[in-house]
Design a protein around this motif. Sequence first.
Motif, PDB file in Angstrom:
ATOM      1  N   GLY A 190      20.099 107.387  27.417  1.00 29.12           N
ATOM      2  CA  GLY A 190      21.169 106.178  28.050  1.00 29.12           C
ATOM      3  C   GLY A 190      20.240 105.138  28.242  1.00 29.12           C
ATOM      4  N   ASN A 191      21.205 103.165  28.056  1.00 27.74           N
ATOM      5  CA  ASN A 191      20.402 102.425  27.833  1.00 27.74           C
ATOM      6  C   ASN A 191      21.470 101.507  28.483  1.00 27.74           C
ATOM      7  N   ARG A 192      20.756  99.828  28.628  1.00 27.08           N
ATOM      8  CA  ARG A 192      21.310  99.081  29.182  1.00 27.08           C
ATOM      9  C   ARG A 192      20.086  97.746  27.478  1.00 27.08           C
ATOM     10  N   SER A 193      20.881  97.461  27.104  1.00 32.42           N
ATOM     11  CA  SER A 193      20.552  95.878  26.386  1.00 32.42           C
ATOM     12  C   SER A 193      21.592  94.836  27.069  1.00 32.42           C
ATOM     13  N   GLY A 194      21.520  94.165  27.967  1.00 34.26           N
ATOM     14  CA  GLY A 194      22.533  92.901  27.676  1.00 34.26           C
ATOM     15  C   GLY A 194      23.632  93.580  28.891  1.00 34.26           C
ATOM     16  N   ALA A 195      24.508  93.133  28.473  1.00 31.83           N
ATOM     17  CA  ALA A 195      25.928  93.632  28.589  1.00 31.83           C
ATOM     18  C   ALA A 195      26.542  94.734  28.522  1.00 31.83           C
ATOM     19  N   LEU A 196      26.049  95.312  27.026  1.00 30.13           N
ATOM     20  CA  LEU A 196      25.578  97.160  27.032  1.00 30.13           C
ATOM     21  C   LEU A 196      25.059  97.574  28.005  1.00 30.13           C
ATOM     22  N   ALA A 197      25.780  99.162  28.163  1.00 26.12           N
ATOM     23  CA  ALA A 197      25.248 100.057  28.139  1.00 26.12           C
ATOM     24  C   ALA A 197      25.990 101.493  28.496  1.00 26.12           C
ATOM     25  N   TRP A 198      24.777 102.280  28.074  1.00 25.71           N
ATOM     26  CA  TRP A 198      25.370 103.500  27.379  1.00 25.71           C
ATOM     27  C   TRP A 198      25.352 104.563  27.545  1.00 25.71           C
ATOM     28  N   ARG A 199      25.024 105.788  27.723  1.00 30.67           N
ATOM     29  CA  ARG A 199      24.551 107.356  28.564  1.00 30.67           C
ATOM     30  C   ARG A 199      25.544 108.208  27.971  1.00 30.67           C
ATOM     31  N   PHE A 200      24.057 109.370  27.067  1.00 29.54           N
ATOM     32  CA  PHE A 200      25.463 110.505  26.216  1.00 29.54           C
ATOM     33  C   PHE A 200      24.852 111.485  26.825  1.00 29.54           C
ATOM     34  N   SER A 201      25.258 112.542  26.649  1.00 29.28           N
ATOM     35  CA  SER A 201      25.168 113.472  27.546  1.00 29.28           C
ATOM     36  C   SER A 201      25.393 115.116  26.514  1.00 29.28           C
ATOM     37  N   VAL A 202      24.123 116.096  26.293  1.00 34.17           N
ATOM     38  CA  VAL A 202      25.054 117.294  26.222  1.00 34.17           C
ATOM     39  C   VAL A 202      24.505 118.220  27.039  1.00 34.17           C
ATOM     40  N   ASN A 203      25.560 119.344  27.111  1.00 30.98           N
ATOM     41  CA  ASN A 203      24.639 120.728  28.080  1.00 30.98           C
ATOM     42  C   ASN A 203      24.701 122.093  26.994  1.00 30.98           C
ATOM     43  N   HIS A 204      24.969 123.069  26.954  1.00 29.44           N
ATOM     44  CA  HIS A 204      23.663 124.252  26.266  1.00 29.44           C
ATOM     45  C   HIS A 204      24.578 125.244  27.530  1.00 29.44           C
ATOM     46  N   LEU A 205      25.242 126.253  27.650  1.00 27.58           N
ATOM     47  CA  LEU A 205      25.677 127.407  28.728  1.00 27.58           C
ATOM     48  C   LEU A 205      25.607 128.766  27.889  1.00 27.58           C
ATOM     49  N   ASP A 206      24.644 129.984  27.982  1.00 30.51           N
ATOM     50  CA  ASP A 206      25.044 131.012  27.766  1.00 30.51           C
ATOM     51  C   ASP A 206      24.760 131.583  28.480  1.00 30.51           C
ATOM     52  N   SER A 207      26.060 132.823  29.010  1.00 33.20           N
ATOM     53  CA  SER A 207      26.141 132.738  30.479  1.00 33.20           C
ATOM     54  C   SER A 207      26.583 134.654  30.239  1.00 33.20           C
ATOM     55  N   TYR A 208      26.191 135.904  30.616  1.00 33.56           N
ATOM     56  CA  TYR A 208      26.816 136.477  30.634  1.00 33.56           C
ATOM     57  C   TYR A 208      27.321 137.782  32.890  1.00 33.56           C
ATOM     58  N   SER A 209      28.485 137.262  32.614  1.00 32.20           N
ATOM     59  CA  SER A 209      28.651 137.570  34.072  1.00 32.20           C
ATOM     60  C   SER A 209      29.280 139.249  34.535  1.00 32.20           C
ATOM     61  N   PRO A 210      28.921 139.931  35.361  1.00 32.27           N
ATOM     62  CA  PRO A 210      28.985 140.701  36.201  1.00 32.27           C
ATOM     63  C   PRO A 210      30.342 141.373  36.046  1.00 32.27           C
ATOM     64  N   PRO A 211      30.883 141.911  36.719  1.00 30.74           N
ATOM     65  CA  PRO A 211      32.792 142.469  36.027  1.00 30.74           C
ATOM     66  C   PRO A 211      33.306 141.646  37.052  1.00 30.74           C
ATOM     67  N   VAL A 212      34.196 141.178  36.186  1.00 28.16           N
ATOM     68  CA  VAL A 212      35.471 140.540  37.377  1.00 28.16           C
ATOM     69  C   VAL A 212      36.930 140.941  37.946  1.00 28.16           C
ATOM     70  N   THR A 213      37.186 142.093  36.712  1.00 29.40           N
ATOM     71  CA  THR A 213      38.541 143.304  37.400  1.00 29.40           C
ATOM     72  C   THR A 213      37.582 144.322  37.073  1.00 29.40           C
ATOM     73  N   TYR A 214      38.903 145.352  37.957  1.00 30.71           N
ATOM     74  CA  TYR A 214      38.211 146.215  38.106  1.00 30.71           C
ATOM     75  C   TYR A 214      39.334 147.230  37.423  1.00 30.71           C
ATOM     76  N   VAL A 215      39.544 148.840  36.649  1.00 36.55           N
ATOM     77  CA  VAL A 215      40.762 149.287  36.790  1.00 36.55           C
ATOM     78  C   VAL A 215      40.881 150.391  37.002  1.00 36.55           C
ATOM     79  N   THR A 216      41.976 150.086  38.045  1.00 37.14           N
ATOM     80  CA  THR A 216      42.196 151.414  39.141  1.00 37.14           C
ATOM     81  C   THR A 216      43.585 151.849  38.550  1.00 37.14           C
ATOM     82  N   ALA A 217      44.054 153.257  39.557  1.00 34.39           N
ATOM     83  CA  ALA A 217      45.134 153.831  38.910  1.00 34.39           C
ATOM     84  C   ALA A 217      45.403 154.801  40.225  1.00 34.39           C
ATOM     85  N   ALA A 218      46.390 155.334  40.791  1.00 33.40           N
ATOM     86  CA  ALA A 218      46.757 156.134  41.492  1.00 33.40           C
ATOM     87  C   ALA A 218      45.939 157.425  41.721  1.00 33.40           C
ATOM     88  N   THR A 219      45.669 157.951  40.342  1.00 32.60           N
ATOM     89  CA  THR A 219      45.015 159.022  39.556  1.00 32.60           C
ATOM     90  C   THR A 219      44.215 158.956  38.857  1.00 32.60           C
TER      91      THR A 219
END
Length: 755
Positions: A210-239
């Motif tokens: 980011g920067n400011r030059s007189g009347a103009l100001a700007w900001r640029f951002s990039v974000n990268h995520l790489d993620s593994y999750s545990p189980p979010v759901t389970y498969v169930t049945a009566a038997t």
Amino acid sequence: MNPFPLRRRRLMLSVLSAWSSAALAQQSAVEASDAAALPTIEVRGTVAAPQRTQLPQTSASVTADTAADTINVTDSADALKYLPSLSVRKRYIGDTQSPLATRTTGVNASARSLVYADGILLSALVNNNNGNGSPRWFMVAPEEIARIDVMYGPFAAEYPGNSYGAVTEITTRMPERFEASIKTQYAQQDFSQYGVSGTYRAQEVNVGLGNRSGALAWRFSVNHLDSYSPPVTYVTAATAPAGSTGAVATQDRLGRNIQVLGAGNLTHTVQDTARLKLSYDFTPTLTATYTLGFWQNQANATPQTFLRNAVGAPVYTSGFNSNTVEQQQWMQGLEVRSHTDGVWDWQVAASAISSSRDLTRTSTATLPAGLAGAGSIADASGTGWSTLDAKGIWRPQGSAQVISVGAHYDRYTLATPTWNTSNWSSGSAGALNADSRGKTTTSALWAQDAWRFSPGWKATLGARYEWWRAFGGFNYSTNGSGVGFPVTQPEVSHSGLSPKATLAWALAEDWLATLSTGRALRFPTVGELYQNVSVGSVFLQANPNLKPEKVWSTELAIERQLKEGQGKWRVSLFEERVSDALISQSSTIGSSVASFTQNVDRTRQRGIDAAFERNDVLVRGFSLNGSVTWVDARILENKAYVPTIAGASSVGQRTPYVPEWRATLVASYQPDEHWTYTLAGRYSARVYATVDNTDINTHTYQGFDGYTVFDARLRYRFDRHWSAALGVDNLGNRSYFLFHPFPQRTVLAELKYDF
């Protein structure tokens, strides 16, 4: 055991029952010119608060410095973790379905609160659920945030009725000189539950310029995520299937015996966010700001079976499936604002969030043959919303009044066609299987007058009138033989007035009492009206005849500022009565469960909310802050209820998803300019997910546990450029369910460089 004696609870109820439900007056926050009459509300931090001086709600805040020092933050929603009466349902790092729950609303009611970033609406008011109605938190990276302010209750005419839970305002930073930063973060969770165990990791990198030059100001951002999750759901049945071993015996949330056959939705997600913010000062008192954001997600979810046959080979049932998600979303916002702080100021703002690509491919054939077999393709591309707001502020010279007026327009679009495909992972779309479409628009005019009519007294009176329309509703479904049934849904419209009032009284120096009341209209979302969805054996049925929620909310708050910036405390008594409350209910049709949203005639939520901040406790640099919330949330009338269990009733039962008790406590110690040590705790009582409270078993998949979770964080600042932190969430490794299994002990490490 209940932490408070029955006698005290009865006393709370008797005090709250004495309140009048009639229109009373409510507080306005204090301007600098009122300092001699009304006490100033201090918020700790280095960044000035946004210009919300005329909004009358009780509020809480967290700054970027506080979050960096004391909170393990992996996305912008984490920064709200310890604010009073709030919780965000976050199942794993990178979860895109993370709704906000407030003191009177639950995790299934995303449309009962509002989330903004620099005035751009992040709340997805296309639905009211914990799925596609969740706020688009990912559109703002944590490193961009300057501060977050949360305002409770529907007491400001500026906001629509969706504000009756809370309004969250995220303010991002703009530079005054050249700046650059890079932050890298690593997280690791060791998870074990039922028949699955493993280590699940996430890496994240953020770069900002980011920067400011007189009347103009700007900001640029990039974000990268790489993620593994545990189980979010389970498969169930009566038997379990005949001849198989490995199933785990347990009970479902209704107390019935079931078998857990395996885990589902172990998700690998790769997400990228880019955001550009520009501001230009045409004059010293006139500024234009433009924001452009882009987010993409590539996610793969796979199942894991616990079952084995006689020779040890894996066994699958029809409940096991895989899916892939491809998403691209765009965000734009343009605001032009004057800031003279003189007689007149004005603001015009427009924003839009849209999905340019949103494909979910799901397998339907039984594994392992189903790895490349038949499936479905759901396309939500085109779903999104746009808003337009205009606002004027008049401060008459020599007057103790500030008058605000404004106009609002929004449009929400839902499109979710689903096609059959012969190859779910890479095949093209075949015959149309289902479709749900629709649109809503809202137009509004509002006005508010903040009047300091006497030393120590200020009244705020306001009103909002809204015109709402839903149209273009269309549903398509097929029966087992492939015959299609198209339905064109009726157009519906409603309108109404929402008055607001506030009275603030400075009892003494550093003391402030406020009494508030306000009406809110929460119109149905396009998803509640028109979206049909089949999730496993549960069918979610659209209801185009829903009526708006009508809310009367009242609050009495007493605040005290401690001397010399040592902190503050607040106690609030609140009551909320909702007519035609929009609540999801379910009933059994044949062997399937149908879930649908209906208007529940009357609910009532009343309670006490206490919060405090205390700095330099016993020793310099040691601070404490925390909150306790008690809510008695009840269904008072529900004529449409259909019992799912013989003898069950919904009247008198607790309102779904609202816990009776919720609490936070954060202890932080900064012995010098380098080190910060933090230990924090979060507590919630159990909740019910059904209107008749028949889900008696909490510690199971689809149940809702109460929980106490502790987090820790250690941060070290080497110098003004380098900092590092080590944190642990769920320090005690609590295993609990909030319908889904929730994260167990997670260790986080981060390194940051600021130029």
